[in-house]
Design a protein around this motif. Structure first.
Motif, PDB file in Angstrom:
ATOM      1  N   GLU A   1       0.823  -1.210   0.000  1.00  0.00           N
ATOM      2  CA  GLU A   1       0.000   0.000   0.000  1.00  0.00           C
ATOM      3  C   GLU A   1       0.854   1.256   0.000  1.00  0.00           C
ATOM      4  O   GLU A   1       0.591   2.208  -0.720  1.00  0.00           O
ATOM      5  CB  GLU A   1      -0.887   0.045   1.252  1.00  0.00           C
ATOM      6  CG  GLU A   1      -2.148  -0.798   1.150  1.00  0.00           C
ATOM      7  CD  GLU A   1      -2.834  -0.937   2.518  1.00  0.00           C
ATOM      8  OE1 GLU A   1      -3.609  -1.872   2.658  1.00  0.00           O
ATOM      9  OE2 GLU A   1      -2.555  -0.104   3.427  1.00  0.00           O
ATOM     10  N   LEU A   2       1.889   1.233   0.836  1.00  0.00           N
ATOM     11  CA  LEU A   2       2.689   2.440   1.038  1.00  0.00           C
ATOM     12  C   LEU A   2       3.706   2.682  -0.060  1.00  0.00           C
ATOM     13  O   LEU A   2       4.065   3.825  -0.350  1.00  0.00           O
ATOM     14  CB  LEU A   2       3.422   2.363   2.386  1.00  0.00           C
ATOM     15  CG  LEU A   2       2.527   2.404   3.633  1.00  0.00           C
ATOM     16  CD1 LEU A   2       3.341   2.073   4.870  1.00  0.00           C
ATOM     17  CD2 LEU A   2       1.891   3.776   3.784  1.00  0.00           C
ATOM     18  N   PHE A   3       4.186   1.588  -0.669  1.00  0.00           N
ATOM     19  CA  PHE A   3       5.278   1.739  -1.643  1.00  0.00           C
ATOM     20  C   PHE A   3       4.986   1.079  -2.986  1.00  0.00           C
ATOM     21  O   PHE A   3       5.858   0.992  -3.833  1.00  0.00           O
ATOM     22  CB  PHE A   3       6.573   1.154  -1.067  1.00  0.00           C
ATOM     23  CG  PHE A   3       6.941   1.750   0.264  1.00  0.00           C
ATOM     24  CD1 PHE A   3       7.362   3.068   0.364  1.00  0.00           C
ATOM     25  CD2 PHE A   3       6.850   1.000   1.420  1.00  0.00           C
ATOM     26  CE1 PHE A   3       7.684   3.625   1.599  1.00  0.00           C
ATOM     27  CE2 PHE A   3       7.171   1.543   2.666  1.00  0.00           C
ATOM     28  CZ  PHE A   3       7.582   2.861   2.748  1.00  0.00           C
ATOM     29  N   GLY A   4       3.752   0.592  -3.156  1.00  0.00           N
ATOM     30  CA  GLY A   4       3.428  -0.144  -4.378  1.00  0.00           C
ATOM     31  C   GLY A   4       2.903   0.726  -5.507  1.00  0.00           C
ATOM     32  O   GLY A   4       3.087   1.950  -5.513  1.00  0.00           O
ATOM     33  N   GLU A   5       2.208   0.089  -6.441  1.00  0.00           N
ATOM     34  CA  GLU A   5       1.734   0.735  -7.664  1.00  0.00           C
ATOM     35  C   GLU A   5       0.901   1.994  -7.399  1.00  0.00           C
ATOM     36  O   GLU A   5       0.961   2.958  -8.153  1.00  0.00           O
ATOM     37  CB  GLU A   5       0.888  -0.257  -8.464  1.00  0.00           C
ATOM     38  CG  GLU A   5       1.667  -1.433  -9.050  1.00  0.00           C
ATOM     39  CD  GLU A   5       2.772  -0.993  -9.990  1.00  0.00           C
ATOM     40  OE1 GLU A   5       2.575   0.009 -10.707  1.00  0.00           O
ATOM     41  OE2 GLU A   5       3.838  -1.631 -10.001  1.00  0.00           O
ATOM     42  N   ASP A   6       0.119   1.976  -6.322  1.00  0.00           N
ATOM     43  CA  ASP A   6      -0.808   3.077  -6.088  1.00  0.00           C
ATOM     44  C   ASP A   6      -0.269   4.125  -5.126  1.00  0.00           C
ATOM     45  O   ASP A   6      -1.016   4.967  -4.642  1.00  0.00           O
ATOM     46  CB  ASP A   6      -2.143   2.520  -5.536  1.00  0.00           C
ATOM     47  CG  ASP A   6      -2.766   1.538  -6.503  1.00  0.00           C
ATOM     48  OD1 ASP A   6      -2.648   1.760  -7.719  1.00  0.00           O
ATOM     49  OD2 ASP A   6      -3.359   0.545  -6.036  1.00  0.00           O
ATOM     50  N   ALA A   7       1.014   4.065  -4.838  1.00  0.00           N
ATOM     51  CA  ALA A   7       1.569   4.953  -3.815  1.00  0.00           C
ATOM     52  C   ALA A   7       2.064   6.286  -4.386  1.00  0.00           C
ATOM     53  O   ALA A   7       2.645   7.093  -3.678  1.00  0.00           O
ATOM     54  CB  ALA A   7       2.685   4.251  -3.058  1.00  0.00           C
ATOM     55  N   GLY A   8       1.818   6.525  -5.662  1.00  0.00           N
ATOM     56  CA  GLY A   8       2.210   7.798  -6.261  1.00  0.00           C
ATOM     57  C   GLY A   8       3.696   8.038  -6.163  1.00  0.00           C
ATOM     58  O   GLY A   8       4.494   7.187  -6.549  1.00  0.00           O
ATOM     59  N   GLU A   9       4.075   9.212  -5.620  1.00  0.00           N
ATOM     60  CA  GLU A   9       5.501   9.569  -5.584  1.00  0.00           C
ATOM     61  C   GLU A   9       6.318   8.680  -4.654  1.00  0.00           C
ATOM     62  O   GLU A   9       7.536   8.697  -4.686  1.00  0.00           O
ATOM     63  CB  GLU A   9       5.671  11.040  -5.170  1.00  0.00           C
ATOM     64  CG  GLU A   9       5.108  11.329  -3.783  1.00  0.00           C
ATOM     65  CD  GLU A   9       5.318  12.785  -3.373  1.00  0.00           C
ATOM     66  OE1 GLU A   9       6.466  13.246  -3.405  1.00  0.00           O
ATOM     67  OE2 GLU A   9       4.313  13.459  -3.028  1.00  0.00           O
TER      68      GLU A   9
ATOM     69  N   PRO B   1      10.814   1.019  -6.776  1.00  0.00           N
ATOM     70  CA  PRO B   1      11.055  -0.025  -7.783  1.00  0.00           C
ATOM     71  C   PRO B   1      10.778  -1.409  -7.196  1.00  0.00           C
ATOM     72  O   PRO B   1      10.915  -1.610  -5.988  1.00  0.00           O
ATOM     73  CB  PRO B   1      12.547   0.116  -8.099  1.00  0.00           C
ATOM     74  CG  PRO B   1      12.940   1.441  -7.576  1.00  0.00           C
ATOM     75  CD  PRO B   1      12.005   1.787  -6.453  1.00  0.00           C
ATOM     76  N   ASP B   2      10.427  -2.338  -8.073  1.00  0.00           N
ATOM     77  CA  ASP B   2      10.124  -3.703  -7.623  1.00  0.00           C
ATOM     78  C   ASP B   2      11.241  -4.296  -6.771  1.00  0.00           C
ATOM     79  O   ASP B   2      10.975  -4.974  -5.781  1.00  0.00           O
ATOM     80  CB  ASP B   2       9.892  -4.621  -8.831  1.00  0.00           C
ATOM     81  CG  ASP B   2       8.484  -4.415  -9.404  1.00  0.00           C
ATOM     82  OD1 ASP B   2       7.678  -3.723  -8.747  1.00  0.00           O
ATOM     83  OD2 ASP B   2       8.216  -4.946 -10.485  1.00  0.00           O
ATOM     84  N   ALA B   3      12.486  -4.020  -7.169  1.00  0.00           N
ATOM     85  CA  ALA B   3      13.623  -4.601  -6.448  1.00  0.00           C
ATOM     86  C   ALA B   3      13.627  -4.155  -4.986  1.00  0.00           C
ATOM     87  O   ALA B   3      13.905  -4.946  -4.085  1.00  0.00           O
ATOM     88  CB  ALA B   3      14.937  -4.206  -7.120  1.00  0.00           C
ATOM     89  N   VAL B   4      13.292  -2.871  -4.767  1.00  0.00           N
ATOM     90  CA  VAL B   4      13.287  -2.335  -3.403  1.00  0.00           C
ATOM     91  C   VAL B   4      12.138  -2.950  -2.611  1.00  0.00           C
ATOM     92  O   VAL B   4      12.279  -3.336  -1.453  1.00  0.00           O
ATOM     93  CB  VAL B   4      13.164  -0.791  -3.429  1.00  0.00           C
ATOM     94  CG1 VAL B   4      12.994  -0.234  -2.014  1.00  0.00           C
ATOM     95  CG2 VAL B   4      14.373  -0.174  -4.110  1.00  0.00           C
ATOM     96  N   ARG B   5      10.991  -3.049  -3.274  1.00  0.00           N
ATOM     97  CA  ARG B   5       9.829  -3.607  -2.586  1.00  0.00           C
ATOM     98  C   ARG B   5      10.067  -5.078  -2.237  1.00  0.00           C
ATOM     99  O   ARG B   5       9.713  -5.534  -1.157  1.00  0.00           O
ATOM    100  CB  ARG B   5       8.585  -3.452  -3.450  1.00  0.00           C
ATOM    101  CG  ARG B   5       7.417  -3.021  -2.635  1.00  0.00           C
ATOM    102  CD  ARG B   5       6.230  -2.493  -3.431  1.00  0.00           C
ATOM    103  NE  ARG B   5       6.441  -2.312  -4.835  1.00  0.00           N
ATOM    104  CZ  ARG B   5       5.661  -2.863  -5.775  1.00  0.00           C
ATOM    105  NH1 ARG B   5       4.691  -3.665  -5.431  1.00  0.00           N
ATOM    106  NH2 ARG B   5       5.876  -2.611  -7.031  1.00  0.00           N
ATOM    107  N   THR B   6      10.670  -5.805  -3.158  1.00  0.00           N
ATOM    108  CA  THR B   6      10.974  -7.212  -2.897  1.00  0.00           C
ATOM    109  C   THR B   6      11.888  -7.325  -1.677  1.00  0.00           C
ATOM    110  O   THR B   6      11.717  -8.197  -0.826  1.00  0.00           O
ATOM    111  CB  THR B   6      11.656  -7.846  -4.129  1.00  0.00           C
ATOM    112  OG1 THR B   6      10.765  -7.714  -5.229  1.00  0.00           O
ATOM    113  CG2 THR B   6      11.952  -9.321  -3.901  1.00  0.00           C
TER     114      THR B   6
END
Ligand SMILES: [Zn+2]
Length: 92
Positions: A62-70, A74-79
């Motif tokens: 929620e906080l850092f995914g597709e819908d988090a705007g600015e 990147p996927d690597a960071v989220r992973t």
């Protein structure tokens, strides 16, 4: 129409638990479902930890995914963050 239930065994106390739709599950899924349904102390602890893990991962998305705007990462960071949640939950 009701799906076929089956019986799984809690991985902590060995108690048999009826799992709805269990007839379509593989043995590990059946064991996992039975453990998630069991009321023994160890199973409840496991259920709470698993719940915490999925809530934490949901929040990261929620906080850092597709819908988090600015704040979208990147996927690597989220992973990496999701892996950290696993590491914490596994007490590493
Ligand atoms: Zn149990």
């Amino acid at each position: 129409m009701a799906k076929k239930s089956s019986t799984g065994v809690c991985r902590f106390c060995g108690q048999s638990v009826i799992v709805e739709n269990g007839a379509e599950m593989t043995a590990p899924q059946l064991e996992e479902s039975a453990t998630m349904l069991c009321g023994c102390d160890e199973a409840i602890k496991y259920q709470q930890e698993k719940n915490r893990r999925s809530v934490a991962k949901q929040r990261i998305n929620e906080l850092f995914g597709e819908d988090a705007g600015e704040y979208k990462q990147p996927d690597a960071v989220r992973t990496m963050m999701l892996n950290v949640v696993d590491a914490i939950c596994d007490k590493k």
